[in-house]
Design a protein around this motif. Structure first.
Motif, PDB file in Angstrom:
ATOM      1  N   ASP A 209       3.356  -2.325   2.222  1.00 55.97           N
ATOM      2  CA  ASP A 209       4.538  -2.816   2.921  1.00 55.97           C
ATOM      3  C   ASP A 209       5.281  -1.621   3.516  1.00 55.97           C
ATOM      4  O   ASP A 209       4.790  -0.490   3.497  1.00 55.97           O
ATOM      5  N   THR A 210       6.466  -1.898   4.039  1.00 52.25           N
ATOM      6  CA  THR A 210       7.239  -0.828   4.682  1.00 52.25           C
ATOM      7  C   THR A 210       7.536   0.310   3.717  1.00 52.25           C
ATOM      8  O   THR A 210       7.438   1.492   4.074  1.00 52.25           O
ATOM      9  N   ALA A 213       4.386   2.376   3.014  1.00 53.00           N
ATOM     10  CA  ALA A 213       4.071   3.192   4.194  1.00 53.00           C
ATOM     11  C   ALA A 213       4.999   4.396   4.287  1.00 53.00           C
ATOM     12  O   ALA A 213       4.561   5.502   4.616  1.00 53.00           O
ATOM     13  N   GLN A 214       6.285   4.195   3.973  1.00 51.50           N
ATOM     14  CA  GLN A 214       7.225   5.314   4.001  1.00 51.50           C
ATOM     15  C   GLN A 214       6.863   6.372   2.964  1.00 51.50           C
ATOM     16  O   GLN A 214       6.951   7.571   3.221  1.00 51.50           O
ATOM     17  N   ILE A 243       0.111  -3.692   8.534  1.00 51.41           N
ATOM     18  CA  ILE A 243       0.789  -2.516   9.095  1.00 51.41           C
ATOM     19  C   ILE A 243       1.201  -2.784  10.543  1.00 51.41           C
ATOM     20  O   ILE A 243       2.313  -2.435  10.972  1.00 51.41           O
ATOM     21  N   LEU A 246       4.131  -5.260  10.665  1.00 50.82           N
ATOM     22  CA  LEU A 246       5.386  -4.651  10.215  1.00 50.82           C
ATOM     23  C   LEU A 246       5.917  -3.624  11.213  1.00 50.82           C
ATOM     24  O   LEU A 246       7.044  -3.148  11.072  1.00 50.82           O
ATOM     25  N   ILE A 248       4.768  -0.591  11.640  1.00 51.65           N
ATOM     26  CA  ILE A 248       4.768   0.746  11.036  1.00 51.65           C
ATOM     27  C   ILE A 248       3.914   1.679  11.889  1.00 51.65           C
ATOM     28  O   ILE A 248       2.769   1.373  12.218  1.00 51.65           O
TER      29      ILE A 248
END
Length: 278
Positions: A209-210, A213-214, A243, A246, A248
């Protein structure tokens, strides 16, 4: 005339051995291990200064410290063996029965003194049981925390695949604490091995998720600040779609579908070429 406090101290000192035997028998049965007898004797010895002080209200006094230390050792030992908090506390509470029986023999002709002495012993032993529960809880929490840290370390090993190439196969859900551990371990290994490239394999990561990924982007940035580069591999079709949905942006990060592809690219960057022999 002896006070209840003096009576109890004298009883504990005079009949210590018999009290330990009766206590262990009441708590564990005739097949009690020798360790239980040792624990019981230690607690009973440590209890004497507290009873002699008569300071039940001030459990933080120096007289109670030996008893608390003995209970902490008991709790730590039982927690490590897998015993429950209830059974550990029940072991301590079983001390009441042999002391009550000894008091009945001592004060058979004075029912009023017997009732008061039993009430006093009850307060002492109940306090011991409560401290045991508290100590067990603290010990159990520390044990669980330590096991979680060990599992995190085992689940995020840093592997040297080739000269100058490291890999981190990640399995399970990523969170801030785990990502921090991965980052620290990986950066340390980069320094130790003087590696120029690290591969992060997320094949075993169920979802991205976000937040995940961060975390990955922060890890990549930290690696680059160390003068190395990074390849992320193991991005399955479902994760790739997630991805994209979202929004990203991983365009600045080199990605490969499999660990084999990532290793091939890493070796190519390091100047290695391979040919298949017939």
């Amino acid at each position: 005339m002896r006070t209840h406090q003096q009576l109890l101290v004298g009883l504990l000192e005079r009949e210590k051995s018999a009290l330990v035997d009766s206590w262990v028998l009441a708590a564990s049965g005739p097949q009690a291990p020798e360790k239980a007898r040792t624990e019981a004797a230690e607690i009973l010895t440590a209890l004497l200064p507290a009873v002699a002080s008569g300071d039940l209200q001030n459990s933080g006094s120096a007289a109670w410290q030996p008893a608390k230390a003995a209970l902490e050792r008991l709790s730590a030992s039982r927690a490590a063996q897998g015993s429950t908090a209830g059974s550990t506390s029940a072991f301590v509470l079983a001390l009441k029965q042999p002391i009550f029986e000894a008091l009945q023999r001592e004060l058979a002709t004075d029912s009023h003194a017997l009732v008061e002495a039993i009430a006093q012993v009850t307060r002492y032993v109940d306090a011991l049981a409560q401290w045991t529960m508290d100590a067990y809880q603290r010990t159990r929490e520390q044990l669980i925390s330590r096991q979680q840290e060990e599992l995190l370390e085992l689940s995020t090993p840093v592997i040297k695949l080739w000269e100058g190439v490291l890999a981190v196969p990640m399995i399970g859900t990523l969170d801030s604490s785990r990502t921090q551990l991965v980052m620290e371990s990986l950066l340390q290994r980069i320094v130790e091995t003087e590696s120029a490239l690290a591969i992060i394999d997320i094949t075993g990561v169920p979802t991205v998720d976000t937040l995940v990924a961060q975390h990955l982007l922060k890890t990549v940035t930290a690696i680059r600040l160390m003068g190395a580069d990074c390849i992320i591999c193991g991005i399955r079709p479902q994760i790739a779609q997630t991805i994209v949905h979202l929004g990203i942006d991983l365009q600045s990060v080199t990605t490969k579908a499999t660990l084999a592809d990532a290793l091939a690219l890493a070796l190519k960057r390091n100047g290695y070429t391979f040919t298949k022999t017939k």
